[in-house]
Design a protein around this motif. Structure first.
Motif, PDB file in Angstrom:
ATOM      1  N   MET A 457      66.250  49.905  13.408  1.00 24.42           N
ATOM      2  CA  MET A 457      67.033  50.987  13.492  1.00 24.42           C
ATOM      3  C   MET A 457      66.152  52.116  14.023  1.00 24.42           C
ATOM      4  SD  MET A 457      69.601  50.817  10.005  1.00 24.42           S
ATOM      5  CE  MET A 457      68.262  50.898   8.767  1.00 24.42           C
ATOM      6  N   PRO A 458      66.894  52.816  14.970  1.00 29.90           N
ATOM      7  CA  PRO A 458      67.868  52.324  15.763  1.00 29.90           C
ATOM      8  C   PRO A 458      67.657  51.130  16.667  1.00 29.90           C
ATOM      9  CG  PRO A 458      66.989  54.381  16.706  1.00 29.90           C
ATOM     10  CD  PRO A 458      66.293  54.253  15.313  1.00 29.90           C
ATOM     11  N   LEU A 459      68.678  50.510  17.268  1.00 28.83           N
ATOM     12  CA  LEU A 459      68.495  49.377  18.143  1.00 28.83           C
ATOM     13  C   LEU A 459      67.581  49.720  19.187  1.00 28.83           C
ATOM     14  CD1 LEU A 459      71.778  47.649  17.804  1.00 28.83           C
ATOM     15  CD2 LEU A 459      69.709  46.809  16.962  1.00 28.83           C
ATOM     16  N   PRO A 460      66.605  49.048  19.634  1.00 24.63           N
ATOM     17  CA  PRO A 460      65.698  49.449  20.628  1.00 24.63           C
ATOM     18  C   PRO A 460      66.588  49.536  22.044  1.00 24.63           C
ATOM     19  CG  PRO A 460      64.609  47.885  19.446  1.00 24.63           C
ATOM     20  CD  PRO A 460      65.968  48.005  18.776  1.00 24.63           C
ATOM     21  N   GLU A 461      66.461  50.224  22.980  1.00 21.89           N
ATOM     22  CA  GLU A 461      67.114  50.271  24.243  1.00 21.89           C
ATOM     23  C   GLU A 461      67.407  49.061  24.942  1.00 21.89           C
ATOM     24  OE1 GLU A 461      69.627  51.628  26.790  1.00 21.89           O
ATOM     25  OE2 GLU A 461      68.878  52.776  25.078  1.00 21.89           O
ATOM     26  N   LYS A 517      83.980  43.402  22.197  1.00 21.95           N
ATOM     27  CA  LYS A 517      84.154  44.662  21.179  1.00 21.95           C
ATOM     28  C   LYS A 517      83.192  44.764  20.091  1.00 21.95           C
ATOM     29  CE  LYS A 517      88.396  46.117  20.188  1.00 21.95           C
ATOM     30  NZ  LYS A 517      89.781  45.879  19.984  1.00 21.95           N
ATOM     31  N   GLY A 518      82.595  43.612  19.697  1.00 25.85           N
ATOM     32  CA  GLY A 518      81.620  43.561  18.489  1.00 25.85           C
ATOM     33  C   GLY A 518      80.431  44.084  19.041  1.00 25.85           C
ATOM     34  N   CYS A 519      80.196  43.447  20.209  1.00 26.65           N
ATOM     35  CA  CYS A 519      78.928  43.617  21.076  1.00 26.65           C
ATOM     36  C   CYS A 519      78.799  45.411  21.271  1.00 26.65           C
ATOM     37  CB  CYS A 519      78.675  43.141  22.495  1.00 26.65           C
ATOM     38  SG  CYS A 519      78.466  41.269  22.386  1.00 26.65           S
ATOM     39  N   THR A 520      79.950  45.816  21.915  1.00 28.65           N
ATOM     40  CA  THR A 520      79.726  47.214  21.959  1.00 28.65           C
ATOM     41  C   THR A 520      79.693  48.145  20.821  1.00 28.65           C
ATOM     42  OG1 THR A 520      81.209  46.908  24.088  1.00 28.65           O
ATOM     43  CG2 THR A 520      81.068  49.269  23.142  1.00 28.65           C
ATOM     44  N   ALA A 521      80.436  47.717  19.675  1.00 28.66           N
ATOM     45  CA  ALA A 521      80.358  48.576  18.424  1.00 28.66           C
ATOM     46  C   ALA A 521      78.904  48.609  18.084  1.00 28.66           C
ATOM     47  CB  ALA A 521      81.339  47.886  17.361  1.00 28.66           C
ATOM     48  N   PHE A 522      78.282  47.628  17.789  1.00 26.99           N
ATOM     49  CA  PHE A 522      76.672  47.645  17.579  1.00 26.99           C
ATOM     50  C   PHE A 522      75.839  48.352  18.412  1.00 26.99           C
ATOM     51  CE2 PHE A 522      78.101  44.204  14.819  1.00 26.99           C
ATOM     52  CZ  PHE A 522      77.613  44.730  13.756  1.00 26.99           C
ATOM     53  N   ALA A 523      76.305  48.167  19.864  1.00 29.45           N
ATOM     54  CA  ALA A 523      75.236  48.726  20.931  1.00 29.45           C
ATOM     55  C   ALA A 523      75.475  50.204  20.843  1.00 29.45           C
ATOM     56  CB  ALA A 523      75.763  48.099  22.240  1.00 29.45           C
ATOM     57  N   ASP A 524      76.647  50.878  20.527  1.00 29.77           N
ATOM     58  CA  ASP A 524      77.062  52.279  20.383  1.00 29.77           C
ATOM     59  C   ASP A 524      76.438  52.858  19.027  1.00 29.77           C
ATOM     60  OD1 ASP A 524      78.439  52.276  22.784  1.00 29.77           O
ATOM     61  OD2 ASP A 524      80.484  51.941  21.537  1.00 29.77           O
ATOM     62  N   PHE A 525      75.802  52.076  18.359  1.00 25.81           N
ATOM     63  CA  PHE A 525      75.218  52.589  17.078  1.00 25.81           C
ATOM     64  C   PHE A 525      73.969  53.027  17.570  1.00 25.81           C
ATOM     65  CE2 PHE A 525      72.903  52.122  12.874  1.00 25.81           C
ATOM     66  CZ  PHE A 525      73.446  53.476  12.409  1.00 25.81           C
ATOM     67  N   THR A 526      73.447  54.360  17.498  1.00 27.26           N
ATOM     68  CA  THR A 526      72.294  54.774  17.718  1.00 27.26           C
ATOM     69  C   THR A 526      71.273  55.530  16.787  1.00 27.26           C
ATOM     70  OG1 THR A 526      73.034  56.849  18.851  1.00 27.26           O
ATOM     71  CG2 THR A 526      72.955  54.772  20.277  1.00 27.26           C
ATOM     72  N   GLU A 527      72.016  55.632  15.562  1.00 27.27           N
ATOM     73  CA  GLU A 527      71.476  56.446  14.472  1.00 27.27           C
ATOM     74  C   GLU A 527      70.264  55.525  13.421  1.00 27.27           C
ATOM     75  OE1 GLU A 527      74.663  57.938  12.105  1.00 27.27           O
ATOM     76  OE2 GLU A 527      75.934  58.330  13.838  1.00 27.27           O
ATOM     77  N   MET A 528      69.575  56.252  12.819  1.00 31.18           N
ATOM     78  CA  MET A 528      68.883  55.611  11.915  1.00 31.18           C
ATOM     79  C   MET A 528      69.338  56.020  10.383  1.00 31.18           C
ATOM     80  SD  MET A 528      66.017  54.375  11.427  1.00 31.18           S
ATOM     81  CE  MET A 528      65.019  53.738   9.862  1.00 31.18           C
TER      82      MET A 528
END
Length: 596
Positions: A457-461, A517-528
């Motif tokens: 967290m957050p997911l690496p770029e 849609k699931g891939c995008t949901a997790f990729a959009d999460f950029t918080e810690m």
């Protein structure tokens, strides 16, 4: 007994009184054979066993590709549907000489002023006017005072036709049905054309069956009774313009389509032709019989009856949920946050609760090896569900998925399950983000977190970019292409070939759009997530290389923390080493499973 002695081919060819009906179990439209004498329906399927949804499919497949399927049942136990719908009906006016004269002399004919037209009078009835045998006709007290009936033979087109020669026209006829060309006479007159007066909702009863032309006489007789009184009686030999001529005329500038219905005109004897005219009133029953097609019967509804077409139109949508074909009966799904989910429980409901949260590309079945390895189905109340768009849970095009939406769905599930405080959450990979977010937003609800391979967290770029790429590939190439993207498949295969097969099956079983849609949901999460405030116990199960990162992740957690390494796991823990993971989880669950 003669029927029993007939060949299978003969028996199947006899099942051609095609009726559309609502499946009593699934609610979906199905096609069967209607035994008009016994009033029973024999379900039909393609020879492969696949159920038939519409008469359009019957026309395209042909009799030789259709067989009986299952046992007959009483027609009264289901809802009869129109044989064909979804398209406007093509119609012919003034096509019987006696009717042309009675209509021309009625004062309501605002077309040409001759008893017999020189060219076919063509109009259409809007598809929203189509109703089935047995449905009520809406009387329109504020629209018309001159509701009238017209019993007609409906021709069903069997193949595409453009500029069809009259001599070849019958080759384009698939079969026939019955049509009641209901008409608001003053609207037909005042608007100087037929469409408005012919197209009110419910003004096109059709059915009850459709039959191939080969199973019927060449000449058909149409008879209409109103409240038991015979009003119309004629045959298709009396048509001014024959069926082949009508097909030639209709196809001169347009292509006729398989399943198009052409209503061929009505004989003399309509209400407007009586002296004085007699129109239909609420409670009136119109019964139209045609040789070999049975009887189409409809009643005029009470003026206080709501127009049924309104609800049907409101239910129409072009925004259809994806991932619905796996659930023939949507009523078995659980509604959470106004969305349907696949949800199931295992074990005694009064036992300590466990919630399982799977990751991207998985389903609740991912946890099956753990549950049965530890016997949790006997010691705990297990709550499992598929995330929106995953497994058996559908997703709607307008439903945007995010970590917040997944968390809200889990919260709704906890309320639905009436779970008190102190639950244990067991999550895998990206599902760990949902578990952590839920724990932070619902303090006190969770006493223990068991996290299998939580992500950074957050997911690496690079990971986020890979998820966006997966979303695009799933949508454009399907789930089979997803299997060729990552090296983790090779890792699982090397460690556990059976787990490798399970991984592939899990991914291939996903709906591509739901997965995307699931891939995008997790990729959009950029918080810690600030998990330092978590007071619940946290048990992380990971592999050796990821141990330092996981220890750093939970370094500030207030509750008891354990980071445990399990051999031979990389990304899909319960597919790779279910026994090793179960052994680690057991130590954490033991106090919960005790009687204390």
């Amino acid at each position: 007994m003669a029927y029993l002695q007939a060949s299978a081919a003969d028996r199947q060819s006899a099942l051609t009184n095609y009726v559309s009906y609502q499946d009593p179990l699934t609610g979906k439209p199905r096609i069967g054979h209607y035994d008009l004498a016994a009033k029973t329906i024999q379900p039909l399927s393609f020879i492969s066993g696949t159920p038939i949804d519409s008469l359009y499919q019957v026309i395209e497949a042909g009799i030789s590709n259709i067989k009986s399927s299952g046992n007959p049942f009483l027609a009264s136990s289901t809802k009869i549907l129109p044989p064909l719908t979804g398209r406007d009906v093509l119609c012919v006016g003034k096509n019987y000489a006696k009717h042309a004269r009675e209509f021309n002399s009625s004062g309501f004919d605002s077309s040409d002023k001759v008893d017999q037209p020189s060219h076919p009078v063509i109009f259409t009835k809007r598809f929203t006017s189509i109703i089935a045998d047995g449905e009520e006709i809406y009387p329109y007290p504020q629209f018309t005072q001159t509701a009238d009936y017209e019993g007609e033979v409906g021709v069903i087109i069997g193949k595409p036709g453009f500029r069809v020669e009259e001599a070849e026209a019958m080759e384009y006829v698939w079969g026939y049905t019955i049509v009641n060309d209901m008409t608001a006479r003053e609207r037909q007159r005042d608007h100087k054309q037929f469409y408005i007066g012919k197209s009110p909702d419910t003004f096109c009863p059709m059915g009850p069956v459709a039959v191939p032309k080969e199973k019927l006489d060449e000449v058909l007789r149409v008879q209409t009774h109103v409240n038991g009184e015979l009003r119309q009686d004629a045959t298709t030999k009396e048509l001014i313009f024959s069926i082949p001529y009508l097909i030639k005329t209709m196809s001169e500038g347009q292509t006729l389509m398989p399943g198009d219905v052409l209503a061929t005109g009505t004989p003399a004897g309509v209400g407007i032709g009586r002296k004085p005219p007699v129109y239909l009133s609420p409670g009136g029953i119109i019964s139209i019989s045609v040789t070999g097609l049975g009887t189409l019967t409809n009643r005029m509804a009470s003026p206080s009856t709501p127009n049924p077409a309104v609800q049907k139109v409101q239910a129409m949508t072009h925004l259809n949920a994806t991932n619905t074909s796996k659930h023939p009966n949507p009523s078995t799904l659980t509604i959470l946050n106004d969305k349907p989910f696949h949800y199931l429980t295992l074990g005694p409901q009064n036992a300590k609760p466990l919630f399982f949260i799977h990751s991207l590309g998985a389903t609740n079945d991912f946890f099956t090896p753990l549950i049965y390895e530890l016997g949790l189905q006997s010691t705990h109340s297990c709550h499992l569900f598929d995330l929106e768009g995953h497994g058996l849970s559908p997703t709607h095009p307008l439903s945007e998925l995010s970590l917040s939406s997944f968390t809200a769905d889990l919260a709704a599930l906890s309320i639905h399950a009436n779970i008190p405080e102190g639950a244990t959450l067991i999550a895998h990979s990206l599902g760990c983000l949902i578990a952590l977010n839920f724990t932070l937003s619902h303090p006190g609800k969770v006493s223990q977190l068991i996290l299998l391979g939580p992500p950074p967290m957050p997911l690496p770029e690079p990971d986020r970019a890979k998820l966006y790429e997966c979303a695009d590939i799933a949508r454009t190439q399907g789930m089979s292409a997803i299997l060729n993207l990552g090296v983790e498949d090779e890792v699982v295969q090397a460690v556990n070939p059976l787990g490798f097969a399970a991984l592939r099956m899990s991914l291939l079983g996903q709906d591509p759009e739901g997965y995307a849609k699931g891939c995008t949901a997790f990729a959009d999460f950029t918080e810690m997530l600030d998990i330092g405030g978590i007071e619940a116990g946290v048990h992380i199960i990971t592999h050796y290389a990821d141990q330092p990162r996981c220890e750093d992740l939970v370094s500030g957690v207030k509750g008891n923390v354990l980071v445990e390494v399990v051999q031979d796991v990389e990304s899909w823990h319960l597919f790779e080493n279910p026994q090793g993971v179960a052994k680690a989880v057991k130590l954490t669950l033991k106090p919960l499973g005790s009687s204390e």
